[in-house]
Motif scaffolding. Structure first.
Motif, short mmCIF file in Angstrom:
data_model
loop_
_atom_site.label_atom_id
_atom_site.label_comp_id
_atom_site.label_asym_id
_atom_site.label_seq_id
_atom_site.Cartn_x
_atom_site.Cartn_y
_atom_site.Cartn_z
N VAL A 1 1.56 -1.36 0.17
CA VAL A 1 0.23 -0.21 0.43
C VAL A 1 1.33 0.96 -0.30
N PRO A 2 0.48 2.75 -0.47
CA PRO A 2 1.55 3.39 -0.20
C PRO A 2 1.23 3.66 1.14
N SER A 3 3.00 4.61 1.30
CA SER A 3 3.00 5.15 2.86
C SER A 3 1.95 5.34 3.64
N GLY A 4 1.24 6.48 3.00
CA GLY A 4 0.65 7.29 3.33
C GLY A 4 -0.77 6.96 3.71
N VAL A 5 -0.94 5.52 3.25
CA VAL A 5 -2.01 4.29 3.57
C VAL A 5 -1.33 3.93 5.04
N ALA A 6 -0.40 3.12 4.90
CA ALA A 6 0.01 2.77 5.91
C ALA A 6 0.07 3.68 7.13
N HIS A 7 0.72 4.87 7.16
CA HIS A 7 0.42 4.89 8.03
C HIS A 7 -0.83 5.41 8.94
N LEU A 8 -1.65 5.44 7.61
CA LEU A 8 -3.31 6.32 8.59
C LEU A 8 -3.55 4.55 8.95
N ILE A 9 -3.16 3.71 8.68
CA ILE A 9 -3.51 2.63 9.52
C ILE A 9 -2.67 1.93 10.29
N ALA A 10 -2.18 2.42 10.68
CA ALA A 10 -1.43 2.65 12.16
C ALA A 10 -2.32 3.34 12.97
N LYS A 11 -1.90 5.10 12.85
CA LYS A 11 -2.48 6.07 13.00
C LYS A 11 -4.12 6.06 14.14
N HIS A 12 -4.43 4.72 13.35
CA HIS A 12 -6.14 4.98 14.04
C HIS A 12 -6.53 3.11 13.87
N ARG A 13 -5.73 2.98 13.80
CA ARG A 13 -5.64 1.70 14.42
C ARG A 13 -6.71 0.77 13.84
N LEU A 14 -6.84 0.46 12.13
CA LEU A 14 -7.51 -0.26 11.53
C LEU A 14 -7.08 -1.13 11.78
N TYR A 15 -8.14 -2.13 11.01
CA TYR A 15 -7.87 -3.86 10.75
C TYR A 15 -7.10 -4.67 11.83
N GLY A 16 -7.74 -4.04 13.16
CA GLY A 16 -7.50 -4.67 14.28
C GLY A 16 -5.58 -4.10 14.69
N ALA A 17 -5.05 -3.72 14.61
CA ALA A 17 -4.54 -2.97 13.92
C ALA A 17 -3.47 -2.53 15.81
N ARG A 18 -2.63 -3.14 16.19
CA ARG A 18 -2.35 -3.20 17.53
C ARG A 18 -1.37 -1.29 18.08
N SER A 19 -1.20 -1.33 19.16
CA SER A 19 -0.51 0.16 19.40
C SER A 19 0.59 0.76 18.84
N GLU A 20 1.06 -0.80 18.97
CA GLU A 20 3.38 -0.69 18.78
C GLU A 20 3.25 -1.50 17.33
N TYR A 21 2.15 -1.87 16.32
CA TYR A 21 1.82 -1.93 15.30
C TYR A 21 2.76 -1.11 13.65
N GLU A 22 4.01 -1.78 13.33
CA GLU A 22 4.81 -0.87 12.38
C GLU A 22 4.64 -1.57 11.13
N PRO A 23 4.10 -0.79 10.24
CA PRO A 23 3.28 -1.29 9.24
C PRO A 23 4.09 -1.61 8.27
N HIS A 24 5.31 -0.86 8.32
CA HIS A 24 6.80 -0.97 7.35
C HIS A 24 7.74 -2.30 7.70
N GLY A 25 7.57 -2.69 9.14
CA GLY A 25 8.05 -3.61 9.08
C GLY A 25 9.68 -3.37 10.20
N VAL A 26 10.02 -3.83 11.07
CA VAL A 26 10.84 -4.05 11.95
C VAL A 26 12.59 -5.01 11.24
#
Ligand code: ATP
Ligand code: MG
Length: 210
Positions: A185-210
């Protein structure tokens, strides 16, 4: 004046991913479109299931994903209409809007759909009306066979686009399990998913992986 050539891409965009964007971009290029309008579907139920994003979040992600491309824009017609989304209503609303805002200018309409959606098109509500006003463009999608659904009187083109084996279903599953969605997904979309905790994303979710 030559007619404007406008493509429409409907979808739940839950979330929008690079498969959608590549398909729209390739069709715009090959069919010499002036514009592609993305139309996120309206809310199916009052409150979406936990693994789905609300209409406003899907709209926002679609706007962010398409912002950099001057040919792309996003419409709210399906989100602002209550009840389930039918493509025939999307097209009616966009035609009415164009008549108001681009008075006199002729428009040729194109509707873009992946191979999976194309296969179901005969079951769509008021299918005949859709094809009366619109040229249908079916694009390849990995895992699905692209074929003309055999619609009487319909103008259908089939187009091979770069194969991206990405689905929103897989992106949602990745977020839920903490897997990366970078490059899907575009990086802006990944940021929105993490920021708004969409799709059950946890608070520590790192959409870009670590
Ligand atoms: P979901 O898994 O939730 O169904 P999706 O990835 O199929 O999501 P949709 O919003 O359902 O995405 O699809 C909108 C449109 O984009 C459909 O016409 C679909 O066929 C097309 N599409 C989606 N992903 C791709 C892809 N990777 N390549 C080509 N077309 C695609
Ligand atoms: Mg789908």
């Amino acid at each position: 004046m030559t007619p404007l050539r406008i493509g429409i891409m409907g979808g739940s965009f839950d979330p929008i991913h690079l498969g959608h964007l590549v398909a729209a971009s390739e069709v715009a290029h090959r069919f010499d479109l002036d514009e592609v309008i993305f139309s996120p579907t309206g809310e199916a139920y009052h409150k979406p299931a936990d693994d789905r994003a609300p209409a406003e979040a899907r709209y926002l992600m679609t706007v962010v994903a398409t912002a950099a491309d001057p040919r792309f824009r996003v419409t709210r017609v399906d989100i602002d209409r209550s009840g389930p989304t039918y493509t025939v209503d999307t097209l009616r609303d966009l035609r009415a809007e164009a008549e108001r805002e681009r008075s006199g200018r002729q428009i040729e309409w194109f509707f873009i759909t992946g191979a999976d959606a194309l296969a179901e098109i005969l079951q769509w509500r008021d299918a005949a009306e859709i094809f009366e006003h619109t040229h249908l463009i079916g694009v390849t999608r990995p895992g699905h066979e692209l074929a003309d659904p055999g619609l009487p009187h319909a103008q259908v083109s089939l187009l091979e686009v770069p194969a991206l084996s990405i689905s929103s279903t897989d992106v949602r599953a990745r977020v839920r399990s903490g897997a990366p969605i970078r490059y899907l997904v575009p990086s802006g979309v990944a940021h929105l998913i993490a920021k708004h905790r969409l799709y059950g994303a946890r608070s520590e979710y790192e959409p870009h992986g670590v």
